[in-house]
Scaffold this active site. Structure first.
Site, mmCIF file in Angstrom:
data_model
loop_
_atom_site.group_PDB
_atom_site.id
_atom_site.type_symbol
_atom_site.label_atom_id
_atom_site.label_comp_id
_atom_site.label_asym_id
_atom_site.label_seq_id
_atom_site.Cartn_x
_atom_site.Cartn_y
_atom_site.Cartn_z
ATOM 1 N N SER A 119 23.333 8.754 -60.531
ATOM 2 C CA SER A 119 24.408 9.441 -59.809
ATOM 3 C C SER A 119 24.325 10.935 -59.986
ATOM 4 C CB SER A 119 25.762 9.063 -60.412
ATOM 5 O OG SER A 119 25.980 7.716 -60.346
ATOM 6 N N HIS A 140 19.840 7.396 -54.112
ATOM 7 C CA HIS A 140 21.217 7.254 -54.599
ATOM 8 C C HIS A 140 22.090 6.533 -53.574
ATOM 9 C CE1 HIS A 140 25.153 9.410 -55.993
ATOM 10 N NE2 HIS A 140 25.052 8.201 -56.513
ATOM 11 N N GLU A 152 21.659 9.085 -50.599
ATOM 12 C CA GLU A 152 21.208 10.454 -50.892
ATOM 13 C C GLU A 152 19.789 10.341 -51.430
ATOM 14 O OE1 GLU A 152 23.942 12.062 -53.871
ATOM 15 O OE2 GLU A 152 24.257 13.845 -52.689
ATOM 16 N N ASN A 190 28.298 13.669 -55.989
ATOM 17 C CA ASN A 190 29.138 13.680 -57.191
ATOM 18 C C ASN A 190 29.541 15.067 -57.663
ATOM 19 O OD1 ASN A 190 29.756 10.982 -57.750
ATOM 20 N ND2 ASN A 190 27.597 10.646 -58.183
HETATM 21 C C1 LIG Z 1 29.677 7.330 -58.215
HETATM 22 C C2 LIG Z 1 28.548 7.563 -57.305
HETATM 23 O O1 LIG Z 1 27.459 7.928 -57.765
HETATM 24 C C3 LIG Z 1 28.635 7.506 -55.835
HETATM 25 C C4 LIG Z 1 29.627 6.554 -55.272
HETATM 26 O O2 LIG Z 1 29.302 5.447 -54.958
HETATM 27 S S1 LIG Z 1 31.173 7.129 -55.145
HETATM 28 C C5 LIG Z 1 32.049 5.815 -54.371
HETATM 29 C C6 LIG Z 1 31.831 5.831 -52.875
HETATM 30 N N1 LIG Z 1 32.625 4.794 -52.308
HETATM 31 C C7 LIG Z 1 33.847 5.020 -51.808
HETATM 32 O O3 LIG Z 1 34.321 6.149 -51.762
HETATM 33 C C8 LIG Z 1 34.576 3.808 -51.338
HETATM 34 C C9 LIG Z 1 35.958 4.120 -50.848
HETATM 35 N N2 LIG Z 1 36.597 2.913 -50.394
HETATM 36 C C10 LIG Z 1 36.361 2.375 -49.158
HETATM 37 O O4 LIG Z 1 35.578 2.911 -48.375
HETATM 38 C C11 LIG Z 1 37.088 1.103 -48.816
HETATM 39 O O5 LIG Z 1 38.232 1.005 -49.613
HETATM 40 C C12 LIG Z 1 36.205 -0.189 -48.995
HETATM 41 C C13 LIG Z 1 35.046 -0.153 -48.015
HETATM 42 C C14 LIG Z 1 35.663 -0.332 -50.405
HETATM 43 C C15 LIG Z 1 37.089 -1.409 -48.737
HETATM 44 O O6 LIG Z 1 37.585 -1.267 -47.456
HETATM 45 P P1 LIG Z 1 39.016 -1.870 -47.005
HETATM 46 O O7 LIG Z 1 39.108 -1.679 -45.550
HETATM 47 O O8 LIG Z 1 40.037 -1.319 -47.903
HETATM 48 O O9 LIG Z 1 38.936 -3.358 -47.449
HETATM 49 P P2 LIG Z 1 38.415 -4.636 -46.687
HETATM 50 O O10 LIG Z 1 38.974 -4.739 -45.300
HETATM 51 O O11 LIG Z 1 38.691 -5.736 -47.656
HETATM 52 O O12 LIG Z 1 36.853 -4.410 -46.611
HETATM 53 C C16 LIG Z 1 36.171 -3.789 -45.552
HETATM 54 C C17 LIG Z 1 34.787 -4.369 -45.496
HETATM 55 O O13 LIG Z 1 34.071 -4.071 -46.718
HETATM 56 C C18 LIG Z 1 33.651 -5.301 -47.348
HETATM 57 N N3 LIG Z 1 33.793 -5.078 -48.801
HETATM 58 C C19 LIG Z 1 34.870 -4.586 -49.447
HETATM 59 N N4 LIG Z 1 34.614 -4.486 -50.758
HETATM 60 C C20 LIG Z 1 33.343 -4.929 -50.945
HETATM 61 C C21 LIG Z 1 32.511 -5.053 -52.079
HETATM 62 N N5 LIG Z 1 32.907 -4.692 -53.313
HETATM 63 N N6 LIG Z 1 31.261 -5.542 -51.905
HETATM 64 C C22 LIG Z 1 30.825 -5.904 -50.688
HETATM 65 N N7 LIG Z 1 31.568 -5.784 -49.554
HETATM 66 C C23 LIG Z 1 32.816 -5.307 -49.694
HETATM 67 C C24 LIG Z 1 34.580 -6.361 -46.821
HETATM 68 O O14 LIG Z 1 33.980 -7.628 -46.852
HETATM 69 C C25 LIG Z 1 34.798 -5.898 -45.393
HETATM 70 O O15 LIG Z 1 33.665 -6.254 -44.620
HETATM 71 P P3 LIG Z 1 33.773 -6.462 -43.032
HETATM 72 O O16 LIG Z 1 34.456 -5.263 -42.447
HETATM 73 O O17 LIG Z 1 32.339 -6.562 -42.638
HETATM 74 O O18 LIG Z 1 34.557 -7.698 -42.842
HETATM 75 N N1 LIG Z 2 29.375 2.752 -60.101
HETATM 76 C C1 LIG Z 2 29.115 3.481 -59.042
HETATM 77 O O1 LIG Z 2 29.993 3.669 -58.180
HETATM 78 C C2 LIG Z 2 27.775 4.094 -58.863
HETATM 79 C C3 LIG Z 2 26.853 4.101 -59.885
HETATM 80 N N2 LIG Z 2 25.615 4.660 -59.680
HETATM 81 C C4 LIG Z 2 24.623 4.676 -60.747
HETATM 82 O O2 LIG Z 2 24.034 3.382 -60.798
HETATM 83 C C5 LIG Z 2 23.667 3.079 -62.144
HETATM 84 C C6 LIG Z 2 24.317 1.767 -62.547
HETATM 85 O O3 LIG Z 2 25.716 1.872 -62.417
HETATM 86 P P1 LIG Z 2 26.652 0.582 -62.296
HETATM 87 O O4 LIG Z 2 25.934 -0.483 -61.564
HETATM 88 O O5 LIG Z 2 27.958 1.047 -61.831
HETATM 89 O O6 LIG Z 2 26.773 0.182 -63.840
HETATM 90 P P2 LIG Z 2 27.080 -1.249 -64.497
HETATM 91 O O7 LIG Z 2 27.613 -0.943 -65.848
HETATM 92 O O8 LIG Z 2 27.865 -2.090 -63.549
HETATM 93 O O9 LIG Z 2 25.631 -1.915 -64.596
HETATM 94 C C7 LIG Z 2 24.569 -1.433 -65.341
HETATM 95 C C8 LIG Z 2 23.710 -2.626 -65.711
HETATM 96 O O10 LIG Z 2 22.469 -2.178 -66.282
HETATM 97 C C9 LIG Z 2 22.269 -2.896 -67.478
HETATM 98 N N3 LIG Z 2 21.410 -2.143 -68.378
HETATM 99 C C10 LIG Z 2 21.761 -1.247 -69.338
HETATM 100 N N4 LIG Z 2 20.664 -0.789 -69.974
HETATM 101 C C11 LIG Z 2 19.605 -1.415 -69.408
HETATM 102 C C12 LIG Z 2 18.211 -1.406 -69.643
HETATM 103 N N5 LIG Z 2 17.676 -0.662 -70.613
HETATM 104 N N6 LIG Z 2 17.408 -2.192 -68.869
HETATM 105 C C13 LIG Z 2 17.943 -2.968 -67.890
HETATM 106 N N7 LIG Z 2 19.244 -3.031 -67.642
HETATM 107 C C14 LIG Z 2 20.077 -2.274 -68.390
HETATM 108 C C15 LIG Z 2 23.669 -3.099 -68.028
HETATM 109 O O11 LIG Z 2 23.699 -4.064 -69.039
HETATM 110 P P3 LIG Z 2 24.857 -3.866 -70.206
HETATM 111 O O12 LIG Z 2 26.108 -4.401 -69.591
HETATM 112 O O13 LIG Z 2 24.348 -4.629 -71.343
HETATM 113 O O14 LIG Z 2 24.928 -2.399 -70.528
HETATM 114 C C16 LIG Z 2 24.404 -3.505 -66.768
HETATM 115 O O15 LIG Z 2 24.229 -4.866 -66.446
HETATM 116 C C17 LIG Z 2 24.089 4.298 -62.994
HETATM 117 O O16 LIG Z 2 22.997 5.174 -63.106
HETATM 118 C C18 LIG Z 2 25.192 4.901 -62.149
HETATM 119 O O17 LIG Z 2 25.377 6.258 -62.389
HETATM 120 C C19 LIG Z 2 25.240 5.174 -58.457
HETATM 121 C C20 LIG Z 2 26.105 5.151 -57.411
HETATM 122 C C21 LIG Z 2 27.457 4.653 -57.535
#
Ligand SMILES: CC(=O)CC(=O)SCCNC(=O)CCNC(=O)[C@H](O)C(C)(C)COP(=O)(O)OP(=O)(O)OC[C@H]1O[C@@H](n2cnc3c(N)ncnc32)[C@H](O)[C@@H]1OP(=O)(O)O
Ligand SMILES: NC(=O)C1=CN([C@@H]2O[C@H](COP(=O)(O)OP(=O)(O)OC[C@H]3O[C@@H](n4cnc5c(N)ncnc54)[C@H](OP(=O)(O)O)[C@@H]3O)[C@@H](O)[C@H]2O)C=CC1
Length: 283
Positions: A119, A140, A152, A190
C-alpha cells in the site's frame, strides 16, 4: 511474455481477492500463506463471493467450480518455481516483504515477474533485495478487490518497460483500470486517503464527535460510500497504522503522525472487521 501461472503470497483479504480475480480471468493460481487455516479462510471467502454471483445468475454452478479448480493452495514458497508472475500480498512490513522477495528471487525462474501489492512501501527498496530489480513492480489493488476498478502500478527505479507492459496488460485482462504513478511513500492513493482517515480518528480522539457522527458527516455530506472510520475498520487498523508510519518516516513530516488512538487500538488487537472489533464491533 505470456503469463499463465500466478502465485499470490498471503491469503488475507487482499490476497484472496487477487487470487479470485486472477482465477476468474482464466489464470492458474497458487495461493500461498504460512498456515493451512489461513489458506482455508481465504478459499472460503472466494467461495462465498462466487456463490453470491451464482445466486445473482451471473455465474453458473459449473463456471464457479471451474474457477475454484484453477486455485491451488500451498504453504511452501518453493512452489513459486512453477509460475510466471508472483503477486505478494503479505503483511505491510518491510522486513517481511524483503525476506519474501529474497526467497522468491532464489526460487523462481529467471523470467518470473515479482509484483507487490504494498500500500505504501518503496518499490525500489523491495526490488533492491533481489538480483532482478528490472522485474520487480508495484501492483496495488484496492479493497474489495473483486469490486474496485483501480490498480495503481508503480515502477521501481530499475523496473523495465517489458515488466510494466506485462502488468498493464494483465490488469486490463482482470477487467481493471491501470493508473501509473511514481514511487513515493503511499503512492497517490494512500498519500491522499490515509491522512483523511487519520484526521477522522483525531476527531474522535479529541472528542469532537462520535465515530458514528464522523461517518455520517462524510457519507451524507461528501457522498463517500463508507465513512472514514468504517473504511478504516474495513482496511484493517494495523494496515492503516503501518501506512501512516511509512508516510511519517518517508516524508519526515509531522503532518503524517499517526493518531495515538489508532496506536492504542492496534496494541489492543482491535484491528477492525477482521478481528471483530475496531471503531465498531462485528459478529
Ligand atoms: C488501503 C489501501 O492500500 C487501498 C485501499 O484499498 S483503500 C480502500 C478502497 N476501498 C474503498 O474505498 C471502498 C469504499 N466502499 C465502497 O465502495 C462500498 O461501500 C462497497 C463497494 C464496499 C460496498 O458497496 P455497497 O453498495 O455499500 O454494498 P453492496 O450493495 O452490498 O455491494 C455492492 C457490490 O459490491 C459487492 N461487494 C461488497 N462487499 C464485497 C466484498 N467484501 N467482497 C466482494 N464483493 C463485495 C456486492 O456483492 C455487490 O455486488 P453487485 O453490485 O455486483 O451485486
Ligand atoms: N487492507 C487493505 O485495504 C489493503 C491492503 N493492501 C496491502 O495488501 C497487503 C495485505 O493486506 P491485507 O490482505 O489487508 O492483510 P491481512 O492481514 O488480511 O492478510 C495478510 C496475510 O498474509 C499472511 N502473511 C504474513 N506474513 C507472511 C509471510 N511471510 N508469507 C506469507 N504470508 C504471510 C498473514 O498471515 P498472519 O495472519 O499469520 O499474519 C495473512 O494471512 C499489505 O501489504 C497491505 O498494505 C493493499 C491494498 C488495500
Amino acid at each position: 511474455m505470456n503469463v499463465q501461472k500466478v502465485m499470490v503470497v498471503g491469503a488475507g483479504q487482499m490476497g484472496s481477492g487477487i487470487a479470485q480475480v486472477c482465477a476468474q480471468a482464466g489464470y492458474n493460481v497458487i495461493l500461498h500463506d504460512l498456515k493451512d487455516e489461513f489458506l482455508q479462510r481465504g478459499v472460503n471467502v472466494i467461495s462465498k463471493n462466487l456463490n453470491r454471483q451464482v445466486e445473482k445468475s451471473r455465474l453458473s454452478e459449473d463456471e464457479k467450480k471451474e474457477i475454484l479448480s484453477r486455485i491451488k493452495t500451498t504453504t511452501s514458497l518453493e512452489d513459486a518455481k512453477e509460475v510466471d508472475l508472483v503477486i505478494e500480498a503479505a503483511v505491510e512490513k518491510m522486513d517481511v516483504k524483503i525476506s519474501i522477495f529474497k526467497q522468491l528471487d532464489e526460487m523462481t525462474n529467471e523470467h518470473t515477474i515479482l509484483a507487490t501489492n504494498t500500500s505504501s512501501l518503496p518499490i525500489t527498496e523491495i526490488a533492491a533485495a533481489t538480483k532482478r530489480p528490472e522485474k520487480v513492480i508495484g501492483m496495488h489493488f484496492m479493497n474489495p478487490v473483486p469490486v474496485m476498478k483501480l490498480v495503481e502500478i508503480i515502477r521501481g527505479l530499475a523496473t523495465n518497460n517489458e515488466t510494466y507492459k506485462v502488468i498493464e496488460d494483465i490488469t486490463k485482462k482482470l477487467n481493471k483500470v491501470p493508473v501509473e504513478v511514481n514511487d513515493f511513500p503511499g503512492f497517490v492513493s494512500n498519500r491522499v486517503l490515509m491522512p483523511m482517515i487519520n484526521e477522522a480518528i483525531y476527531t474522535v480522539y479529541e472528542g469532537v464527535a462520535t465515530p458514528e457522527a464522523v461517518d455520517e458527516v462524510m457519507k451524507l455530506g461528501m457522498n463517500h460510500p463508507m465513512g472514514p472510520l468504517t473504511l478504516a475498520d474495513f482496511i484493517g487498523l494495523d494496515t492503516c497504522l503501518y501506512i501512516m508510519e511509512i508516510l511519517h518516516e518517508g516524508f519526515g513530516d509531522d503532518k503524517y503522525r499517526p493518531c495515538p488512538l489508532l496506536r492504542k487500538y492496534v496494541k489492543a488487537g482491535w484491528l477492525g472487521r477482521k478481528t471483530g472489533r475496531g471503531f465498531y464491533t462485528y459478529e
